[in-house]
Design an enzyme around this catalytic site. Sequence first.
Site, PDB file in Angstrom:
ATOM      1  CB  CYS A   1      -0.967  -0.043   1.180  1.00 19.72           C
ATOM      2  SG  CYS A   1      -2.343   1.078   0.987  1.00 19.72           S
TER       3      CYS A   1
ATOM      4  CG  HIS B   1      -3.277  -3.706   3.409  1.00 18.09           C
ATOM      5  ND1 HIS B   1      -2.289  -2.978   4.038  1.00 18.09           N
ATOM      6  CD2 HIS B   1      -4.034  -2.810   2.742  1.00 18.09           C
ATOM      7  CE1 HIS B   1      -2.450  -1.682   3.759  1.00 18.09           C
ATOM      8  NE2 HIS B   1      -3.497  -1.558   2.970  1.00 18.09           N
TER       9      HIS B   1
ATOM     10  CD  GLU C   1      -0.352  -5.430   5.827  1.00 18.07           C
ATOM     11  OE1 GLU C   1      -0.090  -6.034   4.762  1.00 18.07           O
ATOM     12  OE2 GLU C   1      -0.788  -4.260   5.863  1.00 18.07           O
TER      13      GLU C   1
END
Lengths: 84, 228
Positions: free
Chosen positions: B86, B195, B197
């Site tokens: 991002c 994302h 994560e």
Amino acid sequence: MYKVKVYVTLRESVLDPQGTAVKKSLQSMSYDAVADVRIGKYMELTIDKTDRDVEEVVKEMCERLLSNPVIEDYRYEIEESVVL
Amino acid sequence: MRFAVIVFPGSNCDVDMYHAAKDELGEEAEYVWHDETSLDGFDAVLLPGGFSFGDYLRTGAIARFSPIMNEIVKAAEAGKPVLGVCNGFQVLLEAGLLPGAMRRNESLKFICRPVNLTVKNNETIFTSLYKQDEVIQIPIAHGEGNYYCDDETLAVLKDNKQIVFTYEGTNPNGSIENIAGIINKQGNVLGMMPHPERAVDPLLGGADGLKLFKSIVKQWRESHAVKA
């Protein structure tokens, strides 16, 4: 002392979603003559006189930070201001 | 394996990155503040999402000149894995570690929702545990993920299989060729808008991102294995 005005705009070849939205809005307000809107950034810099050529410095700053050459063009106006 | 999680003023996914590396992978991880000048002892670099320097001027434009960036460039040149997610991706673009640039989303809206991605290249150190063309679900959260590059660059990206992830189905932001993530020519710097994560545990709504982090560790272990 120099007063520098820097204009940064998206390149012609790059679609400008903000400009398109504003254009549509203006057209919906009956400003039918609006053919295109491009949105950019305007910056004012105050630069002290140094040994370096001011235009060279401004160009460098535009290319390194103030604009992204991949998608943006820049132009500038340099005025020498008199300090009273 | 030791991960550096870079923290800029305005980063807000740094804790998630740290959690992925430390808790999910069980590897070592440390936060590294943007004005540090060393990455000695780290094996991989994670650039998290967020709004570094308030997205002033352009996303990633100011972060790109943070002191730690010199070290990240060196780590990239040394072949260490560098992952930018991002805002981290935006920083990598501004730094010239990856080609292209980001524009505002076509809709001009900030979009925050899970999306489906296709793994277009599973022969990278970040994707080796995925299947080729596997469709995975990873959340996105950005207002400026509309990837752009010129035709010449796009041809190079295609020729070198540098397009790693594309959006499957609807393209949320208008990026060219539905690009969601690209890798550098050397194959050790990956930038992606989604994302991973945020998708490392079913508790978070999905774990499809975990394989990305596990792939990094797998490759590192293999290349650092002591041969008997």
